[in-house]
Design an enzyme around this catalytic site. Structure first.
Site, short mmCIF file in Angstrom:
data_model
loop_
_atom_site.label_atom_id
_atom_site.label_comp_id
_atom_site.label_asym_id
_atom_site.label_seq_id
_atom_site.Cartn_x
_atom_site.Cartn_y
_atom_site.Cartn_z
N GLN A 259 0.84 -1.20 0.00
CA GLN A 259 0.00 0.00 0.00
C GLN A 259 0.87 1.25 0.00
OE1 GLN A 259 -3.29 0.09 -0.57
NE2 GLN A 259 -2.78 -2.06 -0.89
N HIS A 262 2.01 2.97 -3.20
CA HIS A 262 1.05 3.64 -4.09
C HIS A 262 1.22 5.14 -4.08
CE1 HIS A 262 -1.72 0.89 -5.97
NE2 HIS A 262 -1.87 0.19 -4.86
N GLU A 327 -9.92 0.33 4.23
CA GLU A 327 -10.21 -0.05 2.84
C GLU A 327 -9.88 -1.52 2.62
OE1 GLU A 327 -7.61 1.87 0.10
OE2 GLU A 327 -8.79 1.33 -1.67
N HIS A 328 -8.64 -1.90 2.96
CA HIS A 328 -8.18 -3.30 2.86
C HIS A 328 -7.86 -3.82 4.25
CE1 HIS A 328 -6.68 -1.26 -0.89
NE2 HIS A 328 -7.25 -2.29 -1.46
N ASP A 361 -5.87 -6.89 -5.65
CA ASP A 361 -5.69 -5.78 -6.59
C ASP A 361 -5.80 -6.25 -8.03
OD1 ASP A 361 -5.38 -3.76 -4.79
OD2 ASP A 361 -3.19 -3.93 -4.68
N HIS A 420 -53.78 14.68 -3.62
CA HIS A 420 -53.35 13.31 -3.34
C HIS A 420 -54.55 12.49 -2.85
CE1 HIS A 420 -49.30 14.98 -3.45
NE2 HIS A 420 -48.77 13.79 -3.26
#
Lengths: 433, 433
Positions: A259, A262, A327-328, A361, A420
């Site tokens: 990670q 990145h 996230e992961h 991934d 209505h």
């Protein structure tokens, strides 16, 4: 050095809250620039897109050359090695198989009042896929965005990818072809988002735009939201690894670094039940950083946002993980399923030490577009459902209307919405109640 | 007078496009004001909320009186007539039964490579529900937002509702009680949205905020999006009725007016295969408008945005409907199911002449929070899924990693993400491949 925390320390709660709230990304305020670009594309269409592409990507286009041709795609395919092509095909096949299981079911039933109710799912007609250029131009992202759209049944999938100085990424084009992308335009930035949202003479408008991008792309997506649908605005990537002592520190170090490499703003956190193991992982990270190709990115990420947290037991690990909403999430423990059952907020879970996050991934099958920045508390990764919408269905019989209509009249009156109520009354009157 | 169009006229396409693109709502630009309010609530918490409530709602609160008490709710309930209470209960029961069918299923399977894959749905932990005050304070909206949240399994559902001059709406409070709302605060506007998103000493933060509101509320929801999830930003209501000549013009007129009476910006469109029937409906609308309580709203809506379109056949009607992508679609034709099958974009479909749209607003069961302004092209009405999120699951065995790991290594290398590849390589090396 990354933060080292221990839940038994008196200041743990303060330090953990600081870690949770750390601002990892400064989004530059590009909104005014983006507003101008969108207005320009709306008023001048292709001409604006061409001018802006000349300015930002240094290439001269005409309406006829905005679109990448079938020949160019074939030429790109010829440049890809058979091994890379095979890997892409296997990935596509596995991603497709996973996402096909997400196709939702329609429903219809008749209830005791005699009302027939239900819903029906339909695909979005046209979707746009943004693919970044340059360093972050990832073929795997093309697969992860395009395949769910095509599985959903999107008829027209238009992709945009900037080609600075005219350079095409052959793997990106091959991934698009494998995924069934219908049109590819060599444009990027806010101008590409505007073209997809509003259309030009050459590019027909789409109904929804997905895919990652820089600050300009994110700001443009926010601005066109409403006119078209958008997916999430992704932040920097994160991983949380929960590991017991029965792991190879080097494996866990590499998972954390996968990670960190990145983005300098990426975040890698280890939670372990064994302080010594935590230290061993810390040393392994430093050792791997010495030779890692992207150490100039992974190093600062680990230094500024990395953390190693020692906990007394896995229940505490799960509780902290749920506050992080990663996230992961890798569960490198003896009984990952039992630990997984305690996890309430996470984008994706990787169970057991034989499941490095990198598998997810590329090739596992689940989507790698996942909620970042704690948004797994309220949102999910990209799926087939993001390219579909649900229409609810209701059908009354005269008997059903007689049964439930009076309550509708009553509630309409209570809300002072007379028409209505009358729309029900007129029908009930015909039935003489 | 509303527009009258006929697909056989030479200028139809131009006129229809104008109708499609008509801007019905001018959103005032309140973003700067809202940004200040949010910053104030973030820095001063309860004190800011109390000051702003004094200013906008003319009531003086303390941290202890922000929350509406159980006694106040019981008092409100005592003020509701048994008939109204019964109608609310029936509506809640039907809405709950419909939404319970939306609960999604988890999945897990092992594929031929030996990888175990799947996903798991979990509820959002805490949700906030915004309920407008004043004229648009609708008990039915409370049911439609709160019940899906509780069916999803949201543990903590906090509602905010402004009470200008201290006036409580008993039906709104009863609807909240019936729906299982856990906390109710007598605050509104951007300050209430900010309090829900960021929390104060008295109000704990939530993970997602849903519910309608004015321009300030909409701007605040846009601003806090990311920190929390939000539902759609709703625009003015719309109805499209497709009707053949075999209908009572007065029923159709009332159905059109039941949208028009919501808002001067609401839009009511009739598509019919019979021009004379269209004229009869036009006359019936005018006649009903003479006595309608909300004619000052419904009249301008019908005059400015209403339309009657004549088509040669129902296939043409379906095609036009799909371009409009209406929020509400009534199919008052002999074979509504056959026509429904041709509809690709609509928020909710009401099948047959015994199903006035108002049934769906209150008592049918499906949700009345639906995509407006053509957004049914890419989004759906509110559902149980809006209060849940999906975590993907993957578990490799050594054999599975051996089978698919090399492709992940290959793709990682092609994307220059070395650590990604190495995290797989290190494991494969241990297996001696």
């Amino acid at each position: 050095m990354p933060v080292t925390l221990d839940t038994s320390a008196p200041d743990f709660e303060t330090a953990f809250t600081t870690l949770l709230n750390a601002k990892r990304e400064d989004s530059p305020d590009v909104d005014a620039t983006v507003a101008k670009i969108i207005a320009d594309v709306r008023s001048r269409g292709d001409a604006a897109v061409i001018d802006l592409t000349a300015k930002f990507d240094r290439i001269t286009l005409t309406p006829d050359t905005l679109r990448i041709t079938a020949q160019e795609i074939a030429d790109a395919e010829a440049q890809v090695s058979p091994e890379d092509a095979q890997a892409l095909h296997l990935a596509a096949e596995r991603i497709r198989a996973y996402h096909e299981r997400q196709l939702p079911e329609d429903a219809e039933w008749t209830d005791e009042a005699g009302a027939t109710l239900g819903w029906r799912w339909t695909a979005i007609s046209a979707a746009g896929l943004y693919v970044p250029g340059g360093l972050a131009s990832y073929p795997s992202s093309v697969l992860m965005n395009a395949i769910p759209a095509k599985v959903a049944g999107v008829e027209r999938l238009a992709m945009v990818v900037p080609t600075p100085d005219g350079i095409l990424n052959p793997l990106v084009l091959l991934a698009a072809k494998i995924s069934g992308v219908d049109e590819i335009y060599r444009i990027g930035g806010a101008q590409a988002v505007a073209a997809l949202a509003y259309g030009t003479d050459t590019i027909a408008p789409v109904d929804k735009i997905t895919g990652p991008g820089n600050a300009f792309v994110a700001a443009a997506k926010r601005r066109v939201f409403g006119k078209v649908g958008i997916d999430m605005i992704a932040g920097p990537s994160e991983i949380l690894v929960i590991a017991d002592a029965d792991n190879d520190p080097d494996w866990i170090a590499l998972d954390l670094l996968s990670q960190a490499e990145h983005d300098e703003s990426a975040q890698s956190i280890l939670i372990t039940t064994d302080a010594d193991f935590g230290k061993a992982v810390g040393r392994a990270v430093i050792k791997r950083l010495e030779t890692l190709e992207r150490r100039a990115i992974a190093g600062p990420s680990w230094r500024d946002f990395g953390a190693i947290i020692t906990v007394p037991d896995l229940a505490t690990a799960a509780a902290l993980s749920n506050r992080i909403a990663p996230e992961h999430l890798e569960l490198c423990v003896a009984e990952p399923d039992a630990l997984s059952a305690q996890i309430t907020h996470a984008g994706a879970i990787f169970l057991g030490q034989w499941t490095p996050e990198a598998i997810g991934d590329y090739i596992g099958g689940p989507n790698h577009v996942l909620p970042t920045a704690r948004s797994a508390r309220f949102s999910s990764g990209l799926s087939v459902l993001d390219f579909m919408k649900r229409t609810t269905l209701a059908r009354m019989t005269p008997e059903a209307l007689r049964a439930i209509g009076p309550s509708a009249e009553r509630l309409a009156t209570s809300e002072s919405l007379q028409a209505h109520g009358l729309s029900v009354t007129a029908r009930l009157d015909k039935l003489n109640r």
